[in-house]
Write a protein that holds these residues in place. Structure first.
Motif, PDB file in Angstrom:
ATOM      1  N   VAL A 151       0.910  -1.303  -0.142  1.00 33.68           N
ATOM      2  CA  VAL A 151       0.080   0.085   0.053  1.00 33.68           C
ATOM      3  C   VAL A 151       0.815   1.234   0.072  1.00 33.68           C
ATOM      4  O   VAL A 151       0.663   2.094  -0.725  1.00 33.68           O
ATOM      5  CB  VAL A 151      -1.020  -0.046   1.322  1.00 33.68           C
ATOM      6  CG1 VAL A 151      -1.825   1.130   1.298  1.00 33.68           C
ATOM      7  CG2 VAL A 151      -2.015  -1.027   1.122  1.00 33.68           C
ATOM      8  N   ALA A 152       1.860   1.315   0.718  1.00 28.68           N
ATOM      9  CA  ALA A 152       2.853   2.489   0.935  1.00 28.68           C
ATOM     10  C   ALA A 152       3.441   2.486  -0.486  1.00 28.68           C
ATOM     11  O   ALA A 152       3.899   3.694  -0.852  1.00 28.68           O
ATOM     12  CB  ALA A 152       3.568   2.447   2.183  1.00 28.68           C
ATOM     13  N   HIS A 153       3.958   1.523  -1.089  1.00 33.72           N
ATOM     14  CA  HIS A 153       4.745   1.498  -2.230  1.00 33.72           C
ATOM     15  C   HIS A 153       4.052   2.299  -3.117  1.00 33.72           C
ATOM     16  O   HIS A 153       4.405   2.970  -4.251  1.00 33.72           O
ATOM     17  CB  HIS A 153       5.336   0.222  -2.830  1.00 33.72           C
ATOM     18  CG  HIS A 153       6.007   0.104  -3.898  1.00 33.72           C
ATOM     19  ND1 HIS A 153       7.191   0.553  -3.903  1.00 33.72           N
ATOM     20  CD2 HIS A 153       5.588  -0.441  -5.075  1.00 33.72           C
ATOM     21  CE1 HIS A 153       7.633   0.277  -5.396  1.00 33.72           C
ATOM     22  NE2 HIS A 153       6.920  -0.336  -6.014  1.00 33.72           N
ATOM     23  N   LEU A 154       2.612   1.697  -3.389  1.00 34.78           N
ATOM     24  CA  LEU A 154       1.824   1.998  -4.517  1.00 34.78           C
ATOM     25  C   LEU A 154       1.421   3.461  -4.284  1.00 34.78           C
ATOM     26  O   LEU A 154       1.187   4.162  -5.219  1.00 34.78           O
ATOM     27  CB  LEU A 154       0.677   1.160  -4.697  1.00 34.78           C
ATOM     28  CG  LEU A 154       1.041  -0.149  -5.209  1.00 34.78           C
ATOM     29  CD1 LEU A 154      -0.229  -1.052  -5.273  1.00 34.78           C
ATOM     30  CD2 LEU A 154       1.558  -0.289  -6.600  1.00 34.78           C
ATOM     31  N   ALA A 155       1.130   3.963  -3.063  1.00 31.80           N
ATOM     32  CA  ALA A 155       0.611   5.228  -2.827  1.00 31.80           C
ATOM     33  C   ALA A 155       1.760   6.055  -3.218  1.00 31.80           C
ATOM     34  O   ALA A 155       1.175   7.253  -3.770  1.00 31.80           O
ATOM     35  CB  ALA A 155       0.455   5.348  -1.074  1.00 31.80           C
ATOM     36  N   ALA A 156       2.988   6.005  -3.345  1.00 32.53           N
ATOM     37  CA  ALA A 156       4.013   6.748  -3.540  1.00 32.53           C
ATOM     38  C   ALA A 156       4.121   6.977  -5.235  1.00 32.53           C
ATOM     39  O   ALA A 156       4.594   7.956  -5.645  1.00 32.53           O
ATOM     40  CB  ALA A 156       5.265   6.486  -3.310  1.00 32.53           C
ATOM     41  N   LEU A 157       3.241   6.043  -5.625  1.00 32.54           N
ATOM     42  CA  LEU A 157       3.120   6.174  -7.470  1.00 32.54           C
ATOM     43  C   LEU A 157       1.949   6.841  -7.796  1.00 32.54           C
ATOM     44  O   LEU A 157       2.086   6.984  -8.937  1.00 32.54           O
ATOM     45  CB  LEU A 157       3.262   4.833  -7.993  1.00 32.54           C
ATOM     46  CG  LEU A 157       4.533   3.756  -7.623  1.00 32.54           C
ATOM     47  CD1 LEU A 157       4.271   2.551  -8.247  1.00 32.54           C
ATOM     48  CD2 LEU A 157       5.731   4.691  -8.079  1.00 32.54           C
ATOM     49  N   GLN A 158       0.961   7.327  -6.931  1.00 37.48           N
ATOM     50  CA  GLN A 158      -0.098   7.995  -7.279  1.00 37.48           C
ATOM     51  C   GLN A 158       0.238   9.256  -7.999  1.00 37.48           C
ATOM     52  O   GLN A 158      -0.839   9.495  -8.955  1.00 37.48           O
ATOM     53  CB  GLN A 158      -1.029   8.001  -6.236  1.00 37.48           C
ATOM     54  CG  GLN A 158      -1.453   6.886  -5.532  1.00 37.48           C
ATOM     55  CD  GLN A 158      -1.953   5.777  -6.468  1.00 37.48           C
ATOM     56  OE1 GLN A 158      -3.093   5.876  -7.182  1.00 37.48           O
ATOM     57  NE2 GLN A 158      -1.175   4.706  -6.609  1.00 37.48           N
ATOM     58  N   PRO A 159       1.065  10.099  -7.726  1.00 37.61           N
ATOM     59  CA  PRO A 159       1.319  11.241  -8.258  1.00 37.61           C
ATOM     60  C   PRO A 159       1.555  11.002  -9.801  1.00 37.61           C
ATOM     61  O   PRO A 159       1.285  11.709 -10.785  1.00 37.61           O
ATOM     62  CB  PRO A 159       2.614  11.961  -7.777  1.00 37.61           C
ATOM     63  CG  PRO A 159       2.426  11.586  -6.165  1.00 37.61           C
ATOM     64  CD  PRO A 159       1.924  10.015  -6.361  1.00 37.61           C
ATOM     65  N   LEU A 160       2.395   9.815  -9.919  1.00 39.48           N
ATOM     66  CA  LEU A 160       2.711   9.636 -11.442  1.00 39.48           C
ATOM     67  C   LEU A 160       1.583   9.313 -12.254  1.00 39.48           C
ATOM     68  O   LEU A 160       1.221   9.498 -13.648  1.00 39.48           O
ATOM     69  CB  LEU A 160       3.709   8.464 -11.563  1.00 39.48           C
ATOM     70  CG  LEU A 160       4.998   8.608 -11.095  1.00 39.48           C
ATOM     71  CD1 LEU A 160       5.923   7.458 -10.821  1.00 39.48           C
ATOM     72  CD2 LEU A 160       5.781   9.682 -12.099  1.00 39.48           C
ATOM     73  N   ARG A 161       0.397   8.502 -11.624  1.00 38.30           N
ATOM     74  CA  ARG A 161      -0.721   8.121 -12.185  1.00 38.30           C
ATOM     75  C   ARG A 161      -1.607   9.627 -12.600  1.00 38.30           C
ATOM     76  O   ARG A 161      -2.242   9.502 -13.501  1.00 38.30           O
ATOM     77  CB  ARG A 161      -1.628   7.150 -11.417  1.00 38.30           C
ATOM     78  CG  ARG A 161      -1.151   5.735 -10.980  1.00 38.30           C
ATOM     79  CD  ARG A 161      -1.804   4.997 -10.241  1.00 38.30           C
ATOM     80  NE  ARG A 161      -3.313   4.539 -10.898  1.00 38.30           N
ATOM     81  CZ  ARG A 161      -4.177   4.315 -10.276  1.00 38.30           C
ATOM     82  NH1 ARG A 161      -4.237   4.267  -8.911  1.00 38.30           N
ATOM     83  NH2 ARG A 161      -5.218   3.780 -11.109  1.00 38.30           N
ATOM     84  N   ARG A 162      -1.822  10.359 -11.473  1.00 41.53           N
ATOM     85  CA  ARG A 162      -2.275  11.513 -11.797  1.00 41.53           C
ATOM     86  C   ARG A 162      -1.723  12.290 -13.076  1.00 41.53           C
ATOM     87  O   ARG A 162      -2.415  13.283 -13.502  1.00 41.53           O
ATOM     88  CB  ARG A 162      -2.374  12.381 -10.600  1.00 41.53           C
ATOM     89  CG  ARG A 162      -3.288  11.848  -9.495  1.00 41.53           C
ATOM     90  CD  ARG A 162      -3.420  12.945  -8.199  1.00 41.53           C
ATOM     91  NE  ARG A 162      -2.432  13.010  -7.441  1.00 41.53           N
ATOM     92  CZ  ARG A 162      -1.989  12.287  -6.498  1.00 41.53           C
ATOM     93  NH1 ARG A 162      -2.928  11.275  -6.057  1.00 41.53           N
ATOM     94  NH2 ARG A 162      -1.010  12.642  -5.824  1.00 41.53           N
ATOM     95  N   ARG A 163      -0.406  12.274 -13.267  1.00 38.98           N
ATOM     96  CA  ARG A 163       0.075  12.863 -14.296  1.00 38.98           C
ATOM     97  C   ARG A 163      -0.173  12.026 -15.678  1.00 38.98           C
ATOM     98  O   ARG A 163       0.373  12.374 -16.661  1.00 38.98           O
ATOM     99  CB  ARG A 163       1.730  13.015 -14.213  1.00 38.98           C
ATOM    100  CG  ARG A 163       1.879  14.237 -12.994  1.00 38.98           C
ATOM    101  CD  ARG A 163       3.276  14.754 -12.971  1.00 38.98           C
ATOM    102  NE  ARG A 163       4.545  13.839 -12.778  1.00 38.98           N
ATOM    103  CZ  ARG A 163       4.807  13.531 -11.535  1.00 38.98           C
ATOM    104  NH1 ARG A 163       4.322  14.251 -10.464  1.00 38.98           N
ATOM    105  NH2 ARG A 163       5.824  12.754 -11.420  1.00 38.98           N
ATOM    106  N   GLY A 164      -0.816  11.079 -15.641  1.00 39.68           N
ATOM    107  CA  GLY A 164      -1.325  10.277 -16.750  1.00 39.68           C
ATOM    108  C   GLY A 164      -0.447   8.989 -17.227  1.00 39.68           C
ATOM    109  O   GLY A 164      -0.551   8.399 -18.384  1.00 39.68           O
TER     110      GLY A 164
END
Length: 231
Positions: free
Chosen positions: A18-31
Motif C-alpha cells: 500500500v505504501a509503495h503504490l501510494a508513492a506512485l499515485q502522483p505519476l498516475r495523476r500525471r497520466g
C-alpha cells in the motif's frame, strides 16, 4: 495513452504494497499507469493493490514471467520495471522521458542508494553504480526502463529464475548503451542485513561469476535460497 507504464512484480508483499503504490499515485495523476504483476501471493497482496493500480495481472511465479505479463498489458511508450521494495526519485517520469529523447537511447536505469543501518551499504551502492556504468549491465534494483518498441523487438525478459536482469541487459546492449541516470532510486537493504552484508556480497559475486561462466540459473537460484517454480 500513458507515456510511462510502471510494472511492479510482487509476491507476498502485503506489509508494504500500500505504501509503495501510494508513492506512485502522483505519476498516475500525471497520466502514467501502474500495473502490478502478482506471482501467486497468499497474503492478500493482489487485493490491496487493486485500488491503487491500473491493473493487477496474475502470472506464474518468477520476476521474469511476472514482468513480461505486466508488460503485455502495458500501453505506455516506455516500460519501467520497479521492484516492490524500491522507490523512484522525484520526477522520475520527466527524467526518463527527457533522458531517452535527448540521447536517442532505447533503454536505461537509475543509480541506486540502499536504505539501511549498516555502514557498508553506501559503499555497496557506489560499487553497484560504478560497475553498471563500466559494464552497461543494470540490476533490477536500479529500475530498468525500456522503450516499448525495443522491449517488443528484444522478446522481453528471458524466463529464468535468477539473473533475469543481467541476462536482459546483455540483450538490450544490442540496441545501444544504457542511459545511466544519476538520480537515485532507493531500495531496501533488508536482504543484505537479514543474511549479513559481507556474506550477501560474496554470495552475489560468486553467483554472478558462475552465471557468466555458464551455470544453470535454476541451480544458482537454489544457491541463493529461492526454489524455482516447476515448468
Amino acid at each position: 495513452m500513458p507515456r510511462v507504464s510502471i510494472v511492479v512484480p510482487v509476491l507476498n508483499e502485503a506489509a508494504g504494497i500500500v505504501a509503495h503504490l501510494a508513492a506512485l499515485q502522483p505519476l498516475r495523476r500525471r497520466g502514467h499507469e501502474v500495473i502490478v504483476a502478482d506471482g501467486g501471493s497468499a497474503d492478500g497482496t493482489a487485493a490491496l493493490a487493486a485500488g491503487l493500480s491500473d491493473a493487477v495481472v496474475r502470472a506464474p511465479r518468477g520476476r521474469a514471467a511476472q514482468m513480461n505479463a505486466g508488460a503485455a498489458l502495458a500501453r505506455g511508450e516506455v516500460l519501467l520495471f520497479l521492484h516492490a521494495d524500491t522507490r523512484l526519485p522525484e520526477e522520475a517520469d520527466r527524467l526518463v522521458l527527457d533522458g531517452l529523447a535527448a540521447g536517442g537511447r532505447a533503454w536505461g536505469r537509475f543509480d541506486v542508494s540502499i536504505d539501511g543501518r549498516h555502514p557498508w551499504l553506501k559503499a555497496i551502492a557506489w560499487c553497484m553504480n560504478r560497475r553498471s556504468r563500466w559494464t552497461g549491465i543494470a540490476t533490477g534494483d536500479q529500475a530498468l526502463f525500456v522503450r516499448r518498441e525495443a522491449f517488443e523487438a528484444s522478446g522481453g525478459f528471458p524466463d529464468i529464475p535468477l539473473m533475469e536482469d543481467i541476462a536482459y541487459s546483455r540483450i538490450l546492449k544490442s540496441f545501444g548503451p544504457p542511459l545511466c541516470l544519476a538520480a537515485r532510486v532507493a531500495t531496501s537493504g533488508r536482504r543484505w542485513e537479514k543474511r549479513g552484508v559481507l556474506r550477501t556480497v560474496l554470495l552475489m559475486w560468486r553467483l554472478r561469476l558462475a552465471y557468466f561462466c555458464g551455470a544453470d540459473p535454476a541451480h544458482l537460484a537454489r544457491a541463493y535460497g529461492y526454489e524455482p517454480r516447476q515448468s
